[in-house]
Write a protein that holds these residues in place. Sequence first.
Motif, mmCIF file in Angstrom:
data_model
loop_
_atom_site.group_PDB
_atom_site.id
_atom_site.type_symbol
_atom_site.label_atom_id
_atom_site.label_comp_id
_atom_site.label_asym_id
_atom_site.label_seq_id
_atom_site.Cartn_x
_atom_site.Cartn_y
_atom_site.Cartn_z
ATOM 1 N N LEU A 271 0.856 -1.183 0.000
ATOM 2 C CA LEU A 271 0.000 0.000 0.000
ATOM 3 C C LEU A 271 0.893 1.234 0.000
ATOM 4 C CD1 LEU A 271 -2.334 -1.346 2.794
ATOM 5 C CD2 LEU A 271 -2.956 -1.148 0.395
ATOM 6 N N VAL A 272 0.679 2.141 -0.947
ATOM 7 C CA VAL A 272 1.531 3.326 -1.057
ATOM 8 C C VAL A 272 0.725 4.572 -0.705
ATOM 9 C CG1 VAL A 272 3.153 2.332 -2.689
ATOM 10 C CG2 VAL A 272 1.093 3.436 -3.564
ATOM 11 N N GLN A 273 1.344 5.473 0.075
ATOM 12 C CA GLN A 273 0.626 6.642 0.585
ATOM 13 C C GLN A 273 0.493 7.766 -0.433
ATOM 14 O OE1 GLN A 273 2.219 9.855 1.142
ATOM 15 N NE2 GLN A 273 3.951 9.539 2.513
ATOM 16 N N SER A 274 1.085 7.602 -1.599
ATOM 17 C CA SER A 274 1.038 8.630 -2.638
ATOM 18 C C SER A 274 0.987 7.946 -4.000
ATOM 19 C CB SER A 274 2.283 9.518 -2.537
ATOM 20 O OG SER A 274 2.520 10.218 -3.731
ATOM 21 N N GLN A 275 0.210 8.527 -4.909
ATOM 22 C CA GLN A 275 0.168 7.985 -6.271
ATOM 23 C C GLN A 275 1.551 7.989 -6.902
ATOM 24 O OE1 GLN A 275 -2.172 6.429 -7.688
ATOM 25 N NE2 GLN A 275 -4.207 7.274 -7.274
ATOM 26 N N ALA A 276 2.355 8.984 -6.541
ATOM 27 C CA ALA A 276 3.692 9.101 -7.114
ATOM 28 C C ALA A 276 4.640 8.001 -6.623
ATOM 29 C CB ALA A 276 4.281 10.472 -6.798
ATOM 30 N N PHE A 277 4.256 7.281 -5.574
ATOM 31 C CA PHE A 277 5.085 6.184 -5.075
ATOM 32 C C PHE A 277 5.075 4.976 -6.008
ATOM 33 C CE2 PHE A 277 5.889 6.501 -0.207
ATOM 34 C CZ PHE A 277 6.279 7.817 -0.344
ATOM 35 N N ARG A 278 4.064 4.888 -6.870
ATOM 36 C CA ARG A 278 3.896 3.679 -7.685
ATOM 37 C C ARG A 278 5.158 3.350 -8.488
ATOM 38 N NH1 ARG A 278 -1.182 1.518 -8.357
ATOM 39 N NH2 ARG A 278 -2.946 2.731 -7.578
ATOM 40 N N ALA A 279 5.699 4.348 -9.174
ATOM 41 C CA ALA A 279 6.861 4.096 -10.041
ATOM 42 C C ALA A 279 8.099 3.699 -9.246
ATOM 43 C CB ALA A 279 7.131 5.310 -10.921
ATOM 44 N N PRO A 280 8.516 4.461 -8.215
ATOM 45 C CA PRO A 280 9.723 4.058 -7.489
ATOM 46 C C PRO A 280 9.563 2.736 -6.739
ATOM 47 C CG PRO A 280 8.719 5.998 -6.483
ATOM 48 C CD PRO A 280 8.044 5.797 -7.782
ATOM 49 N N VAL A 281 8.389 2.466 -6.182
ATOM 50 C CA VAL A 281 8.169 1.176 -5.520
ATOM 51 C C VAL A 281 8.152 0.066 -6.558
ATOM 52 C CG1 VAL A 281 6.511 -0.213 -4.189
ATOM 53 C CG2 VAL A 281 6.983 2.148 -3.522
ATOM 54 N N GLY A 282 7.625 0.394 -7.746
ATOM 55 C CA GLY A 282 7.547 -0.583 -8.824
ATOM 56 C C GLY A 282 8.897 -1.028 -9.349
ATOM 57 N N LYS A 283 9.964 -0.280 -9.038
ATOM 58 C CA LYS A 283 11.310 -0.707 -9.429
ATOM 59 C C LYS A 283 11.767 -1.925 -8.637
ATOM 60 C CE LYS A 283 13.429 3.208 -8.697
ATOM 61 N NZ LYS A 283 14.498 4.240 -8.651
ATOM 62 N N TYR A 284 11.129 -2.154 -7.489
ATOM 63 C CA TYR A 284 11.571 -3.229 -6.600
ATOM 64 C C TYR A 284 10.492 -4.288 -6.360
ATOM 65 C CZ TYR A 284 15.153 0.250 -5.631
ATOM 66 O OH TYR A 284 16.156 1.167 -5.767
ATOM 67 N N ALA A 285 9.313 -4.099 -6.958
ATOM 68 C CA ALA A 285 8.218 -5.037 -6.699
ATOM 69 C C ALA A 285 7.287 -5.105 -7.898
ATOM 70 C CB ALA A 285 7.433 -4.606 -5.455
ATOM 71 N N SER A 286 6.548 -6.187 -7.977
ATOM 72 C CA SER A 286 5.559 -6.356 -9.038
ATOM 73 C C SER A 286 4.462 -5.315 -8.911
ATOM 74 C CB SER A 286 4.957 -7.764 -8.951
ATOM 75 O OG SER A 286 3.825 -7.875 -9.776
ATOM 76 N N SER A 287 4.083 -4.693 -10.022
ATOM 77 C CA SER A 287 3.068 -3.636 -9.999
ATOM 78 C C SER A 287 1.707 -4.150 -9.551
ATOM 79 C CB SER A 287 2.946 -2.993 -11.387
ATOM 80 O OG SER A 287 2.566 -3.959 -12.352
ATOM 81 N N GLU A 288 1.455 -5.463 -9.707
ATOM 82 C CA GLU A 288 0.171 -6.035 -9.302
ATOM 83 C C GLU A 288 -0.033 -5.955 -7.794
ATOM 84 O OE1 GLU A 288 2.250 -7.559 -11.381
ATOM 85 O OE2 GLU A 288 1.113 -7.411 -13.257
ATOM 86 N N LYS A 289 1.061 -5.858 -7.048
ATOM 87 C CA LYS A 289 0.964 -5.789 -5.584
ATOM 88 C C LYS A 289 0.636 -4.391 -5.080
ATOM 89 C CE LYS A 289 4.536 -9.276 -4.507
ATOM 90 N NZ LYS A 289 5.784 -9.476 -3.725
ATOM 91 N N ILE A 290 0.851 -3.371 -5.921
ATOM 92 C CA ILE A 290 0.865 -1.985 -5.452
ATOM 93 C C ILE A 290 -0.531 -1.370 -5.543
ATOM 94 C CG2 ILE A 290 1.890 0.291 -5.768
ATOM 95 C CD1 ILE A 290 4.275 -1.148 -7.112
ATOM 96 N N ILE A 291 -0.993 -0.820 -4.415
ATOM 97 C CA ILE A 291 -2.319 -0.198 -4.334
ATOM 98 C C ILE A 291 -2.179 1.148 -3.628
ATOM 99 C CG2 ILE A 291 -4.648 -0.385 -3.359
ATOM 100 C CD1 ILE A 291 -4.360 -3.416 -3.540
ATOM 101 N N TYR A 292 -2.818 2.156 -4.174
ATOM 102 C CA TYR A 292 -2.794 3.487 -3.561
ATOM 103 C C TYR A 292 -3.697 3.505 -2.330
ATOM 104 C CZ TYR A 292 -3.865 8.495 -2.981
ATOM 105 O OH TYR A 292 -4.058 9.753 -2.466
ATOM 106 N N TYR A 293 -3.112 3.816 -1.188
ATOM 107 C CA TYR A 293 -3.870 3.948 0.058
ATOM 108 C C TYR A 293 -3.274 5.119 0.830
ATOM 109 C CZ TYR A 293 -5.985 2.927 4.559
ATOM 110 O OH TYR A 293 -6.695 3.030 5.741
#
Length: 413
Positions: A176-198
């Motif tokens: 769960l990422v606290q900012s929409q902008a976190f998606r890309a940098p977190v996505g460098k280290y994890a599968s995008s399917e796991k990432i949800i904006y919260y």
Amino acid sequence: MKILVVSQYFWPESFIINDLVENLAAQGHAVQVLTGKPNYPEGVIFDGYCAAGYVEQRFASSNVTVCRAPLRARGGSGAKNLFLNYLSFVCNGLKFYPRAVKGKCFDAIFVFAPSPITTVIPAIYLKWRLKSHLAVWVQDLWPESLSATGFVKNKFALRLVGYMVKGIYSFVDTLLVQSQAFRAPVGKYASSEKIIYYPNSYQELSSDLQETRVPQELLAELDEHFCLVFAGNLGVAQSVETIVEVADKLRHLEGLRIVLVGSGSMYGWIESQKQSKKLDNLVLAGRFPASEMPHFFSRAEGLLVTLKHDEAFSYTIPSKVQAYLAAGRPIIAALDGEGARIIEEAKAGFTSPAQDSEGLANRIEQLFHMGLHERERMGRSGREYYLEHFEMGRQSQRLVEILGKRINELKGI
């Protein structure tokens, strides 16, 4: 839902996870918290606690059990102290937490993850032991935040931290990422399917404005002047140098006061600058509990937020932004990226680039000369945005919905 919360920081330390846990419990969910001994931000174990020993207690008036493993306090500033603090949480968590949950079952393990990301390591072991869904609420970007704060500068070391982050994320079921902008940098280290904006939410504070521990002379200062209030940590990331520069530039605005409510690693430096530059318009109020914030916010003409100019910080929405929106006061900000976008989208105030003291000073002067009706309109607009996007009760319900959906997806239901 049965939820096991893992967090290095918890009540009586002031973090959003406290209010989220309280709301989840009030909504009927069974919650248990695994944490350490409170010592943030001063780095000294709070009165009533000791660094050694495992203890259990009840959280406030709720039916939440808080399990505290031994913890080495942060101590003074410095990389060594922080490293040992982080390491002690991991080691003691691995040792003590399995005993705390022995014989129990949970639908989800939920990790509150500001720095350090290593907080997740004990939860990974618990996931294996309990066969539970592991969700991590990412508050800070690692390794980016280490570089941005100057904590780690060596590129090879940062690369190694990146590998560690990738390894940690590989064990996590939901990020769960606290900012929409976190998606890309977190996505460098994890599968995008796991990432949800919260996003971070905020629990409004009910306070009797007739009773307070705030000194009367400080309340009088707030009542008698046009005050901008900054509330929160006074550290490197907050670019407090910008605030000092702005106070120096705005000496000519008679009646303006910039009130800093909080403490942190840069407090002493600010105090010395105030004295050497004779900045009478800069007020160091000190640290107060969250319950006292309504006394400051209700008297403020505007609320101030600043961050360092760094790409990692541009991804972040400072948690004080949600609190400021809820307070219904205009926001004056010097920050980049997501935080500025939220304030502008909410039409809740004025923004300028991070570390731009000239631009921030101009924005403050603009607010100073603005009519009361226009300031109130900004405040109302911000509060409406808060109620729609960041209200704690609604967001805690959404968390349960997200976790339930993800658990079912991974089970193929």
